[in-house]
Motif scaffolding. Sequence first.
Motif, PDB file in Angstrom:
ATOM      1  N   PRO A  34      15.192   1.440 -17.673  1.00  0.00           N
ATOM      2  CA  PRO A  34      14.263   0.295 -18.259  1.00  0.00           C
ATOM      3  C   PRO A  34      12.903   0.505 -17.943  1.00  0.00           C
ATOM      4  CG  PRO A  34      16.197  -0.586 -17.039  1.00  0.00           C
ATOM      5  CD  PRO A  34      16.093   0.653 -16.697  1.00  0.00           C
ATOM      6  N   LEU A  35      12.181   0.320 -18.750  1.00  0.00           N
ATOM      7  CA  LEU A  35      10.663   0.672 -18.297  1.00  0.00           C
ATOM      8  C   LEU A  35       9.598  -0.677 -18.275  1.00  0.00           C
ATOM      9  CD1 LEU A  35       9.822   3.796 -20.712  1.00  0.00           C
ATOM     10  CD2 LEU A  35      10.839   3.538 -18.244  1.00  0.00           C
ATOM     11  N   CYS A  36      10.408  -1.821 -18.162  1.00  0.00           N
ATOM     12  CA  CYS A  36       9.481  -3.125 -18.149  1.00  0.00           C
ATOM     13  C   CYS A  36      10.198  -4.020 -17.263  1.00  0.00           C
ATOM     14  CB  CYS A  36       9.367  -3.619 -19.225  1.00  0.00           C
ATOM     15  SG  CYS A  36      10.638  -4.161 -20.186  1.00  0.00           S
ATOM     16  N   SER A  37       9.626  -4.940 -16.710  1.00  0.00           N
ATOM     17  CA  SER A  37      10.129  -6.002 -15.794  1.00  0.00           C
ATOM     18  C   SER A  37      10.107  -7.490 -16.454  1.00  0.00           C
ATOM     19  CB  SER A  37       9.410  -5.844 -14.423  1.00  0.00           C
ATOM     20  OG  SER A  37       9.780  -4.874 -13.643  1.00  0.00           O
ATOM     21  N   VAL A  38      11.146  -8.514 -16.133  1.00  0.00           N
ATOM     22  CA  VAL A  38      10.853  -9.771 -16.552  1.00  0.00           C
ATOM     23  C   VAL A  38      10.418 -10.427 -15.234  1.00  0.00           C
ATOM     24  CG1 VAL A  38      12.297 -11.478 -17.044  1.00  0.00           C
ATOM     25  CG2 VAL A  38      13.022  -9.457 -17.714  1.00  0.00           C
ATOM     26  N   PHE A  39       9.241 -11.086 -15.823  1.00  0.00           N
ATOM     27  CA  PHE A  39       8.343 -11.841 -14.668  1.00  0.00           C
ATOM     28  C   PHE A  39       9.039 -13.157 -14.607  1.00  0.00           C
ATOM     29  CE2 PHE A  39       5.737  -8.329 -16.536  1.00  0.00           C
ATOM     30  CZ  PHE A  39       5.438  -7.720 -15.205  1.00  0.00           C
ATOM     31  N   PRO A  40       8.691 -13.917 -13.284  1.00  0.00           N
ATOM     32  CA  PRO A  40       9.316 -15.138 -13.092  1.00  0.00           C
ATOM     33  C   PRO A  40       8.297 -16.043 -13.644  1.00  0.00           C
ATOM     34  CG  PRO A  40       8.502 -13.970 -11.116  1.00  0.00           C
ATOM     35  CD  PRO A  40       8.563 -12.888 -12.074  1.00  0.00           C
ATOM     36  N   SER A  41       8.707 -17.389 -13.932  1.00  0.00           N
ATOM     37  CA  SER A  41       7.461 -18.470 -14.148  1.00  0.00           C
ATOM     38  C   SER A  41       6.919 -19.152 -13.137  1.00  0.00           C
ATOM     39  CB  SER A  41       8.399 -19.414 -14.777  1.00  0.00           C
ATOM     40  OG  SER A  41       9.450 -19.688 -14.084  1.00  0.00           O
ATOM     41  N   THR A  42       7.533 -18.739 -11.662  1.00  0.00           N
ATOM     42  CA  THR A  42       6.908 -19.462 -10.644  1.00  0.00           C
ATOM     43  C   THR A  42       5.763 -18.380 -10.162  1.00  0.00           C
ATOM     44  OG1 THR A  42       8.655 -18.426  -9.188  1.00  0.00           O
ATOM     45  CG2 THR A  42       8.728 -20.649  -9.902  1.00  0.00           C
ATOM     46  N   PRO A  43       4.799 -18.735  -9.391  1.00  0.00           N
ATOM     47  CA  PRO A  43       3.600 -17.925  -8.692  1.00  0.00           C
ATOM     48  C   PRO A  43       4.266 -16.890  -7.969  1.00  0.00           C
ATOM     49  CG  PRO A  43       2.817 -20.218  -8.849  1.00  0.00           C
ATOM     50  CD  PRO A  43       4.479 -20.230  -9.226  1.00  0.00           C
ATOM     51  N   ALA A  44       3.888 -15.587  -8.140  1.00  0.00           N
ATOM     52  CA  ALA A  44       4.283 -14.626  -7.224  1.00  0.00           C
ATOM     53  C   ALA A  44       3.707 -14.703  -5.750  1.00  0.00           C
ATOM     54  CB  ALA A  44       3.884 -13.135  -7.746  1.00  0.00           C
ATOM     55  N   GLN A  45       4.284 -14.253  -4.792  1.00  0.00           N
ATOM     56  CA  GLN A  45       3.892 -14.132  -3.418  1.00  0.00           C
ATOM     57  C   GLN A  45       2.840 -13.166  -3.267  1.00  0.00           C
ATOM     58  OE1 GLN A  45       6.704 -13.849  -0.518  1.00  0.00           O
ATOM     59  NE2 GLN A  45       8.360 -15.053  -1.755  1.00  0.00           N
ATOM     60  N   VAL A  46       1.972 -13.131  -2.315  1.00  0.00           N
ATOM     61  CA  VAL A  46       1.021 -12.181  -2.033  1.00  0.00           C
ATOM     62  C   VAL A  46       1.518 -11.082  -0.853  1.00  0.00           C
ATOM     63  CG1 VAL A  46      -0.847 -13.512  -2.944  1.00  0.00           C
ATOM     64  CG2 VAL A  46      -0.079 -13.648  -0.558  1.00  0.00           C
ATOM     65  N   SER A  47       1.001 -10.120  -1.077  1.00  0.00           N
ATOM     66  CA  SER A  47       1.301  -9.144  -0.194  1.00  0.00           C
ATOM     67  C   SER A  47       0.210  -8.346   0.398  1.00  0.00           C
ATOM     68  CB  SER A  47       2.585  -8.106  -0.778  1.00  0.00           C
ATOM     69  OG  SER A  47       2.774  -6.927   0.227  1.00  0.00           O
ATOM     70  N   PRO A  48       0.007  -8.235   1.802  1.00  0.00           N
ATOM     71  CA  PRO A  48      -1.335  -7.425   2.036  1.00  0.00           C
ATOM     72  C   PRO A  48      -1.335  -6.132   1.732  1.00  0.00           C
ATOM     73  CG  PRO A  48       0.294  -7.997   4.040  1.00  0.00           C
ATOM     74  CD  PRO A  48       0.834  -8.727   2.863  1.00  0.00           C
ATOM     75  N   VAL A  49      -2.368  -5.643   1.327  1.00  0.00           N
ATOM     76  CA  VAL A  49      -2.670  -4.183   1.220  1.00  0.00           C
ATOM     77  C   VAL A  49      -2.682  -3.204   2.446  1.00  0.00           C
ATOM     78  CG1 VAL A  49      -4.297  -2.645   0.314  1.00  0.00           C
ATOM     79  CG2 VAL A  49      -3.728  -4.740  -1.220  1.00  0.00           C
ATOM     80  N   GLU A  50      -3.257  -3.982   3.444  1.00  0.00           N
ATOM     81  CA  GLU A  50      -3.349  -3.291   4.828  1.00  0.00           C
ATOM     82  C   GLU A  50      -2.028  -2.885   5.084  1.00  0.00           C
ATOM     83  OE1 GLU A  50      -5.295  -5.609   7.466  1.00  0.00           O
ATOM     84  OE2 GLU A  50      -7.283  -5.356   6.496  1.00  0.00           O
ATOM     85  N   ASP A  51      -0.909  -3.762   5.075  1.00  0.00           N
ATOM     86  CA  ASP A  51       0.570  -2.915   5.299  1.00  0.00           C
ATOM     87  C   ASP A  51       0.975  -2.034   4.760  1.00  0.00           C
ATOM     88  OD1 ASP A  51       0.337  -5.186   7.292  1.00  0.00           O
ATOM     89  OD2 ASP A  51       1.918  -6.636   6.210  1.00  0.00           O
ATOM     90  N   LEU A  52       0.799  -1.893   3.491  1.00  0.00           N
ATOM     91  CA  LEU A  52       1.269  -0.920   2.581  1.00  0.00           C
ATOM     92  C   LEU A  52       0.294   0.441   2.583  1.00  0.00           C
ATOM     93  CD1 LEU A  52       3.225  -0.188   0.542  1.00  0.00           C
ATOM     94  CD2 LEU A  52       1.733  -0.931  -1.549  1.00  0.00           C
TER      95      LEU A  52
END
Length: 397
Positions: A34-52
Amino acid sequence: MIFLMLCAGSGYSWIQGSSVHQNSTSSNKRMQGPLCSVFPSTPAQVSPVEDLYEFICSGPLISKLGLTSERIADSIDKWLSHGSRLCRLFQLNELYLTAPQKARLYHYYIPVFVWCEDKISKHVSQFKDSEHIPPLVIGFSAPQGCGKTTLVFALSYLFQTTGRKSATLSIDDFYLTAEGQANLREANPGNALLEFRGNAGSHDLPFSIETLSALSKLKKAGMNMKLPRYDKSAYSGRGDRADPSTWPEVEAPLTVVLFEGWMLGFKPLPVEVVQAVDPQVNFIYKCLGILFIQLEIVNKNLEAYYDAWDKFVKAWVVIKIQDPSCVNQWRLQAEIAMREAGNPGMTDEEVKDFVSRYLPAYKAYLPTLYAEGPRGSHPENLLLIEIDEGRNPILGN
């Protein structure tokens, strides 16, 4: 602290070892996902770029690619964009990647993509602005089951999403037809290494030269050609070339050709080296003249493969394994996955028999491939990646 807003995807299908099911019933798509995702209705969490960012910098390929933490920081947006795209491709939830999944994307697929992009840029720089530029052919040599097809699938998708036209080929696409295989068996009675497709001698080399030569000419817009495909399920698993009506079509101008195969880059060896591949087995069968003669024939056949395959390849990714015995385990996992998906697959015993026909070649040719690289390869255009049993890159010598 810097933060990046990410969108959570739906549940994902990801086989440990990063295998995506290959659709064996279709010749048009080497991999399917599959080439797409189904997005949730609730706000997404935030992830720090620094960790990645720190995780990316810790990857085993970073220093090998000549990347510094500063260069990664300058291009972090691209790394994150590539990661997001691959998550959609493999239906992974960006917020909840497991450690193996994160390593597969940011320590393996994306670094290799960055390396390929660099080789393409250097290839393009050799031509004048007014010239039509032939595609760069990048070869991927890796034993069966270690994930090279999935790697090429991921790279092809990244090229697509970044606006570059690519074509994918496997040495499997150049197997002899079913009739040609039957003739090969008849001409080599008792040679277990040539009884089925796989080893040197079981490929249609004139056809591969014709195909690779035609691909190198796909420089101008408006040109196109069909890519050959092989149907492994035909004739109860013995295989046959797929009907040309099912072959996928590619259009010019092509930027890159991704060419993969388990024996790509193998070099023929002196006869005495071939005979010494497995002294114990050779001793047992020497009176019968079985194994070493079988491998000698394969070795002789290999002499023609440079002109048919390797001379077209200008950059190489060689994936190194620590122990060829892993191939049996990986192949078994792939066949189980195919059976679970409802596709034809070999039994465990058939897998063992199948892999045994390749092990002599692995023992003979892999040491030289790892030590010297393929014939005609230049160290600057060769990326050697050592992987562990989980198919993840590790720090090599």
